[in-house]
Design a protein around this motif. Structure first.
Motif, mmCIF file in Angstrom:
data_model
loop_
_atom_site.group_PDB
_atom_site.id
_atom_site.type_symbol
_atom_site.label_atom_id
_atom_site.label_comp_id
_atom_site.label_asym_id
_atom_site.label_seq_id
_atom_site.Cartn_x
_atom_site.Cartn_y
_atom_site.Cartn_z
ATOM 1 N N MET A 1 0.835 -1.198 0.000
ATOM 2 C CA MET A 1 0.000 0.000 0.000
ATOM 3 C C MET A 1 0.863 1.237 0.000
ATOM 4 N N LYS A 2 0.478 2.216 -0.779
ATOM 5 C CA LYS A 2 1.243 3.441 -0.897
ATOM 6 C C LYS A 2 1.097 4.293 0.362
ATOM 7 N N ALA A 3 2.159 4.963 0.763
ATOM 8 C CA ALA A 3 2.068 5.901 1.883
ATOM 9 C C ALA A 3 1.232 7.087 1.457
ATOM 10 N N HIS A 4 0.347 7.572 2.324
ATOM 11 C CA HIS A 4 -0.605 8.614 1.960
ATOM 12 C C HIS A 4 -0.249 9.925 2.634
ATOM 13 N N SER A 5 -0.427 11.004 1.919
ATOM 14 C CA SER A 5 -0.174 12.313 2.498
ATOM 15 C C SER A 5 -1.347 12.711 3.385
ATOM 16 N N PRO A 6 -1.106 13.432 4.487
ATOM 17 C CA PRO A 6 -2.179 13.839 5.397
ATOM 18 C C PRO A 6 -3.314 14.591 4.714
ATOM 19 N N PRO A 7 -3.057 15.528 3.773
ATOM 20 C CA PRO A 7 -4.190 16.211 3.151
ATOM 21 C C PRO A 7 -5.113 15.259 2.418
ATOM 22 N N LEU A 8 -4.548 14.229 1.799
ATOM 23 C CA LEU A 8 -5.381 13.302 1.039
ATOM 24 C C LEU A 8 -6.307 12.532 1.959
ATOM 25 N N LEU A 9 -5.779 12.080 3.110
ATOM 26 C CA LEU A 9 -6.604 11.305 4.029
ATOM 27 C C LEU A 9 -7.579 12.199 4.788
ATOM 28 N N ASP A 194 -19.616 3.274 -0.411
ATOM 29 C CA ASP A 194 -19.701 3.548 1.023
ATOM 30 C C ASP A 194 -18.325 3.474 1.683
ATOM 31 N N ALA A 195 -17.275 3.436 0.873
ATOM 32 C CA ALA A 195 -15.910 3.467 1.401
ATOM 33 C C ALA A 195 -15.364 4.888 1.343
ATOM 34 N N GLN A 196 -14.273 5.114 2.057
ATOM 35 C CA GLN A 196 -13.606 6.412 1.970
ATOM 36 C C GLN A 196 -12.641 6.434 0.790
ATOM 37 N N ILE A 197 -11.851 5.372 0.653
ATOM 38 C CA ILE A 197 -10.856 5.338 -0.412
ATOM 39 C C ILE A 197 -10.419 3.892 -0.640
ATOM 40 N N VAL A 198 -10.036 3.587 -1.878
ATOM 41 C CA VAL A 198 -9.550 2.254 -2.260
ATOM 42 C C VAL A 198 -8.167 2.422 -2.874
ATOM 43 N N TRP A 199 -7.196 1.632 -2.408
ATOM 44 C CA TRP A 199 -5.836 1.677 -2.955
ATOM 45 C C TRP A 199 -5.455 0.314 -3.520
ATOM 46 N N SER A 200 -4.764 0.339 -4.653
ATOM 47 C CA SER A 200 -4.163 -0.864 -5.224
ATOM 48 C C SER A 200 -2.823 -0.456 -5.826
ATOM 49 N N GLY A 201 -1.729 -0.827 -5.157
ATOM 50 C CA GLY A 201 -0.410 -0.394 -5.616
ATOM 51 C C GLY A 201 -0.308 1.117 -5.575
ATOM 52 N N ASN A 202 -0.025 1.728 -6.734
ATOM 53 C CA ASN A 202 0.074 3.185 -6.790
ATOM 54 C C ASN A 202 -1.167 3.812 -7.418
ATOM 55 N N ALA A 209 -15.818 13.232 -4.497
ATOM 56 C CA ALA A 209 -15.265 14.011 -5.603
ATOM 57 C C ALA A 209 -14.007 14.779 -5.192
ATOM 58 N N ALA A 210 -14.011 15.359 -3.989
ATOM 59 C CA ALA A 210 -12.842 16.124 -3.546
ATOM 60 C C ALA A 210 -11.629 15.216 -3.381
ATOM 61 N N THR A 211 -11.852 14.039 -2.800
ATOM 62 C CA THR A 211 -10.748 13.100 -2.642
ATOM 63 C C THR A 211 -10.239 12.625 -3.982
ATOM 64 N N GLN A 212 -11.157 12.384 -4.901
ATOM 65 C CA GLN A 212 -10.750 11.919 -6.228
ATOM 66 C C GLN A 212 -9.916 12.976 -6.954
ATOM 67 N N GLN A 213 -10.233 14.234 -6.749
ATOM 68 C CA GLN A 213 -9.424 15.300 -7.355
ATOM 69 C C GLN A 213 -8.011 15.309 -6.777
ATOM 70 N N GLU A 218 -2.051 13.817 -7.027
ATOM 71 C CA GLU A 218 -0.993 13.222 -6.222
ATOM 72 C C GLU A 218 0.143 12.721 -7.123
ATOM 73 N N PRO A 219 1.396 13.090 -6.855
ATOM 74 C CA PRO A 219 2.517 12.633 -7.691
ATOM 75 C C PRO A 219 2.628 11.107 -7.681
ATOM 76 N N ASP A 220 2.921 10.569 -8.844
ATOM 77 C CA ASP A 220 3.151 9.129 -9.012
ATOM 78 C C ASP A 220 1.948 8.278 -8.595
ATOM 79 N N THR A 221 0.768 8.853 -8.684
ATOM 80 C CA THR A 221 -0.454 8.125 -8.332
ATOM 81 C C THR A 221 -1.397 8.110 -9.529
ATOM 82 N N GLN A 222 -1.937 6.938 -9.828
ATOM 83 C CA GLN A 222 -2.878 6.787 -10.931
ATOM 84 C C GLN A 222 -4.298 6.673 -10.396
ATOM 85 N N THR A 223 -5.272 6.914 -11.268
ATOM 86 C CA THR A 223 -6.665 6.729 -10.900
ATOM 87 C C THR A 223 -7.049 5.268 -11.106
#
Length: 237
Positions: A1-9, A194-202, A209-213, A218-223
């Motif tokens: 799992m990728k390390a997450h920046s505080p603003p994103l979480l 009903d989730a906050q966020i889903v991660w798979s690799g990078n 919508a705000a989180t998705q933006q 986010e650098p080196d992060t794909q949708t």
């Protein structure tokens, strides 16, 4: 799992709305694989202005311990396979004197059942809706479509059958981060609404919508757009 920046979480929040569903739909919330729970089916309208007087919900393979609740229609009738005793369908029928002259009511029907242990898969409940007009004319709508394109609003394909009500089977979850390995191909990530966020690799996805933006910036992060069998994911609820 990728390390997450505080603003994103910090802006990753619950989004409780559900995707558009069939006119007969399951409205009792998330369903969990291998668990026993109540399922409530909503019949949002009748048939071309006629009132609904009978609803038959067919029970798919793998669903056991089916016990229906009586409804405003009266007692539920359970049909079983003579050889195995498995419940094949549950039917609610309104008394003739209670049929309304027009389509003015919303109806709900509930049953409890043990769901199959098949996470990340849809479970369809083909349903037969019968209506009776004021002049006694009867009509039937079969909500039995179970092919993927009938539940994907982005294909542009005209469904050949009305879509059956369905639930998406989630694995067991706990508040916070949950690690899963997906054994199925998941094309529509709205199942994580009903989730906050889903991660798979990078790669990441959020129904917010705000989180998705922020994911897009986010650098080196794909949708994250879909999941393939064997994919390991982290989901925060």
């Amino acid at each position: 799992m990728k390390a997450h920046s505080p603003p994103l979480l910090a802006v990753a929040v619950f989004l409780l709305c559900q995707t558009a569903q069939a006119h007969i739909s399951v409205v009792s919330g998330p369903a969990f694989a291998g668990k026993s729970q109540e399922l409530t089916f909503k019949v949002g309208h009748g048939c071309n202005g006629a009132d609904t007087f009978r609803v038959e919900i067919r029970i798919p393979d793998g669903v056991t311990s089916v016990r229906p609740l009586d409804s405003v229609f009266g007692k539920a009738v359970v049909s079983k396979d003579a050889a195995t005793g498995k419940v094949k369908s549950v039917t609610w029928t309104k008394a003739a004197a209670d049929v309304l002259p027009g389509d003015t009511q919303l109806y709900k029907f509930t049953l409890s059942a043990s769901l199959p242990d098949a996470p990340f898969t849809p479970l369809f409940f083909p349903t037969i809706q019968s209506c009776r007009a004021a002049d006694g004319t009867e009509s039937t709508t079969e909500w039995v479509g179970t092919t993927p394109h009938q539940h994907d609003g982005n294909t542009g394909t005209t469904p050949t059958e009305e879509p059956a009500p369905s639930v998406f089977l989630y694995p067991a979850r706990t508040p916070g981060w949950n690690k899963y390995t997906v054994d199925q191909h998941v094309h529509d990530l709205s199942v994580f609404n009903d989730a906050q966020i889903v991660w798979s690799g990078n790669a990441a996805y959020s129904p917010n919508a705000a989180t998705q933006q922020l994911i897009a910036k986010e650098p080196d992060t794909q949708t994250l757009r879909e999941l393939h069998p064997g994919t390991e994911i982290w989901v925060k609820y």
